[in-house]
Design a protein around this motif. Structure first.
Motif, PDB file in Angstrom:
ATOM      1  N   ALA A  26      -1.751  -9.374   3.443  1.00 11.15           N
ATOM      2  CA  ALA A  26      -2.638  -9.655   2.305  1.00 11.15           C
ATOM      3  C   ALA A  26      -2.747  -8.392   1.460  1.00 11.15           C
ATOM      4  CB  ALA A  26      -4.021 -10.101   2.779  1.00 11.15           C
ATOM      5  N   GLN A  37      -5.507  -5.768   5.572  1.00 12.06           N
ATOM      6  CA  GLN A  37      -6.473  -6.535   4.785  1.00 12.06           C
ATOM      7  C   GLN A  37      -6.588  -7.989   5.238  1.00 12.06           C
ATOM      8  OE1 GLN A  37      -8.593  -5.284   2.718  1.00 12.06           O
ATOM      9  NE2 GLN A  37      -7.732  -3.259   2.376  1.00 12.06           N
ATOM     10  N   GLY A  40      -9.447  -0.500  -7.883  1.00 10.63           N
ATOM     11  CA  GLY A  40      -8.248  -0.883  -7.136  1.00 10.63           C
ATOM     12  C   GLY A  40      -8.373  -0.168  -5.803  1.00 10.63           C
ATOM     13  N   HIS A  68       0.858  -1.195   0.000  1.00  5.22           N
ATOM     14  CA  HIS A  68       0.000   0.000   0.000  1.00  5.22           C
ATOM     15  C   HIS A  68       0.893   1.245   0.000  1.00  5.22           C
ATOM     16  CE1 HIS A  68      -2.561   3.149   1.804  1.00  5.22           C
ATOM     17  NE2 HIS A  68      -3.528   2.524   1.174  1.00  5.22           N
TER      18      HIS A  68
HETATM   19  C1  LIG Z   1      -2.960  -2.918   2.926  1.00  6.03           C
HETATM   20  C2  LIG Z   1      -3.376  -1.553   3.367  1.00  6.03           C
HETATM   21  N1  LIG Z   1      -2.541  -0.862   4.182  1.00  6.03           N
HETATM   22  C3  LIG Z   1      -2.874   0.374   4.604  1.00  6.03           C
HETATM   23  C4  LIG Z   1      -4.061   0.977   4.221  1.00  6.03           C
HETATM   24  C5  LIG Z   1      -4.384   2.361   4.749  1.00  6.03           C
HETATM   25  O1  LIG Z   1      -5.475   2.273   5.643  1.00  6.03           O
HETATM   26  P1  LIG Z   1      -5.955   3.672   6.354  1.00  6.03           P
HETATM   27  O2  LIG Z   1      -7.047   3.253   7.312  1.00  6.03           O
HETATM   28  O3  LIG Z   1      -6.455   4.547   5.218  1.00  6.03           O
HETATM   29  O4  LIG Z   1      -4.739   4.260   7.014  1.00  6.03           O
HETATM   30  C6  LIG Z   1      -4.954   0.281   3.381  1.00  6.03           C
HETATM   31  C7  LIG Z   1      -6.223   0.920   2.919  1.00  6.03           C
HETATM   32  N2  LIG Z   1      -6.587   0.514   1.594  1.00  6.03           N
HETATM   33  C8  LIG Z   1      -7.827   1.011   1.068  1.00  6.03           C
HETATM   34  C9  LIG Z   1      -7.813   2.524   0.945  1.00  6.03           C
HETATM   35  S1  LIG Z   1      -6.477   3.057  -0.012  1.00  6.03           S
HETATM   36  C10 LIG Z   1      -8.153   0.335  -0.278  1.00  6.03           C
HETATM   37  O5  LIG Z   1      -9.119   0.771  -0.939  1.00  6.03           O
HETATM   38  O6  LIG Z   1      -7.448  -0.638  -0.622  1.00  6.03           O
HETATM   39  C11 LIG Z   1      -4.605  -0.999   2.962  1.00  6.03           C
HETATM   40  O7  LIG Z   1      -5.428  -1.702   2.163  1.00  6.03           O
END
Ligand SMILES: Cc1ncc(COP(=O)(O)O)c(CN[C@@H](CS)C(=O)O)c1O
Length: 398
Positions: free
Chosen positions: A151, A181, A325, A102
Motif C-alpha cells: 500500500a 502501510q 506527503g 518509499h
Molecule cells: C511504505 C513505507 N516503507 C518504508 C517506510 C520506512 O519506515 P521506517 O520505519 O522509517 O524504516 C515507510 C515510512 N513512511 C513514513 C516516513 S517516511 C511516511 O511518512 O510515509 C513507508 O511508508
C-alpha cells in the motif's frame, strides 16, 4: 484541542503495548543469548511475540521472521541480499519495482543501478495504482527480484499483491513487498499472496519506533546485511531489543485481529470519509488518485491555490498534525514524486496534504479538524496573490 492526523508517518504506542514492554527495561533485562537465567528469562515473551508476528501475516511455521530496526533496514536487507546472492554471485541482472515506492526501496535500487544493475521502475496508472499485467510484460529470464509495495504511504492506494505474487511464482522470480502501510489496515496474508519477503515497521501500527520485521519464506534465505552474531539464526546480527520486540509482537496482535481490521474498515474509514467529504465541499479540492482501492485511514487531498507547507503551518497553529506527503520528504520542497508519477500537474503536486487517521481518532476530533481546515483554506486563498476561484475547475476527485 490537539488532533493527530499523521499516522502514516508514525503512530502513538498503544498503552497495552507499553505495559507489555515495561518489564524488559529494569526487571527482565538479561541478554537473550546469555545462558544464565537473566538471559533465558527473556525467552518466553520473545517466543510469544514471534508467534504473534507469524499469526499477524499468516506466516508458516517453517518460514523465518527476523527482527530488524525498521522497514528501511528490512527493505535494504532484501534488495542488497538479492544483489549479492543472485546478481554478484549469480546469473541474474535485473530488478523490477514501481515508480511510487518509499525511498527505502527507490534509493536502494538507485544504489544498485550505480553498481551496474538494471532496474525497471514500473509506472502507475492515473489512479496511482500499478497494474499487475505490467509485471508480466517486464519480467525476464534474468530478473532477480520483483519488489512492489502493498500500500502506498501517500495515497493509501492498495496494489494487486496477490496477482503480482502469482506472476512471480509462475516465472520463478522471488517477490518482496514492503507492507509497512498495510499491516493493521488491511489483511496481510503471505501464503495467500505468494509473498517470499515482506517488510514492516512496528511504529506504523501502534508499536515502538526503532523495531521492524522481515518475513523470509522457507528456502529464500539471503546473505545478511549485518554480520557478527548468531542472533536470528545468523540472518541479522546484533543483540535484540527485547522490549521493542515484545512491543512489536503485541502491536501486531492488537492491530491484525479480525475485529481490529473490521474496526479499521467500519470506524476509521467512516471518520476518514467524513473528513474527506467535508473538505471536498470546498471549491477546487481533489482527492489525488481518487477514492477507490485505498487503505481505510488515508486521504491525500489537493487544495488548488494553497501551498501544502502553508496549510500545514496553519493546521499546526491550531493543534492539528498532518503532512504534505511522506515525513521523510517533508523537508524537501520539491513537488511530491508520487503525485508526479501519476501525472499531476506541478501545481497540484505542491498543494497536496495527507491526512492519515488511526483507531485513536474520535468523531469530535474530526469535527474540529474540518472546521480548522475550512477556515485555513479560506484564509490562505484570501491572501494568495495568484489564486482566483474558477468555477469550471471544481472537481471532487481525479
Ligand atoms: C511504505 C513505507 N516503507 C518504508 C517506510 C520506512 O519506515 P521506517 O520505519 O522509517 O524504516 C515507510 C515510512 N513512511 C513514513 C516516513 S517516511 C511516511 O511518512 O510515509 C513507508 O511508508
Amino acid at each position: 484541542m490537539e488532533v493527530y492526523l499523521d499516522n502514516n508517518a508514525t503512530t502513538v504506542v498503544d498503552p497495552k503495548v507499553y505495559e507489555e514492554m515495561k518489564p524488559f527495561f529494569c526487571d527482565i533485562y538479561g541478554n537473550p543469548n546469555s545462558l544464565h537465567k537473566f538471559g533465558s528469562g527473556t525467552h518466553p515473551k520473545m517466543v510469544e511475540a514471534l508467534n504473534f508476528l507469524y499469526a499477524g501475516i499468516n506466516a508458516a511455521d517453517e518460514d523465518d521472521v527476523i527482527i530488524t530496526a525498521n522497514a528501511t533496514e528490512s527493505n535494504n536487507t532484501v534488495i542488497k541480499g538479492i544483489w549479492i546472492d543472485k546478481i554478484l554471485n549469480g546469473d541474474k541482472k535485473h530488478i523490477i519495482t514501481s515508480e511510487v515506492e518509499h525511498p527505502a526501496i527507490t534509493a536502494t535500487c538507485k544504489f544498485l543501478e550505480s553498481q551496474g544493475v538494471a532496474v525497471t521502475y514500473l509506472p502507475v496508472n492515473e489512479d496511482g495504482v500499478l497494474e499487475a499485467s505490467l509485471v508480466r510484460d517486464f519480467i525476464k529470464e534474468d530478473t532477480a527480484l520483483v519488489t512492489i509495495m502493498w500500500a502506498n504511504n501517500e495515497t493509501g492506494k492498495i496494489f494487486p499483491i496477490k496477482e503480482i505474487g502469482a506472476i512471480c511464482k509462475e516465472f520463478g522470480v522471488p517477490f518482496h513487498t514492503d507492507a509497512t502501510q498495510a499491516i493493521g489496515k488491511v489483511t496481510v496474508d503471505v501464503q495467500d499472496c505468494n509473498v517470499d519477503y515482506l517488510s514492516f515497521s512496528a511504529h506504523k501500527f501502534h508499536g515502538p519506533k526503532g523495531v521492524g520485521g522481515l518475513y523470509i519464506r522457507k528456502g529464500f534465505g539471503l546473505t545478511p546485511l549485518l554480520h557478527g552474531g548468531e542472533q536470528m539464526g545468523g540472518l541479522r546480527a546484533g543483540t535484540v531489543d527485547v522490549a521493542s520486540m515484545v512491543g512489536m509482537g503485541w502491536a501486531m496482535k492488537l492491530a491484525t485481529s479480525t475485529m481490529a481490521i473490521a474496526y479499521e474498515k467500519n470506524h476509521v474509514s467512516k471518520l476518514r470519509d467524513k473528513l474527506e467529504n467535508a473538505i471536498l465541499e470546498l471549491p477546487e479540492t481533489v482527492v489525488i488518485g481518487g477514492k477507490d482501492n485505498r487503505t481505510p485511514n488515508t486521504t491525500l487531498i489537493s487544495f488548488r491555490g494553497v501551498e501544502g507547507e502553508s496549510m500545514l503551518w496553519d493546521l499546526n497553529q491550531n493543534g492539528i498534525g498532518a503532512s504534505t506527503g511522506s515525513a521523510c520528504a517533508s523537508e524537501d520542497l520539491e513537488a511530491n514524486p508520487v503525485m508526479n508519477a501519476f501525472g499531476s500537474d506541478s501545481e497540484l503536486a505542491h498543494t497536496g496534504v495527507r491526512f492519515s487517521l488511526s483507531r485513536f481518532n474520535t468523531e469530535e476530533q474530526i469535527d474540529y479538524a474540518i472546521n480548522v481546515i475550512k477556515n485555513a483554506v479560506t484564509r490562505l486563498r484570501g491572501i494568495s496573490s495568484s489564486y482566483a476561484y474558477t468555477p469550471s475547475c471544481h472537481k471532487s476527485s481525479l
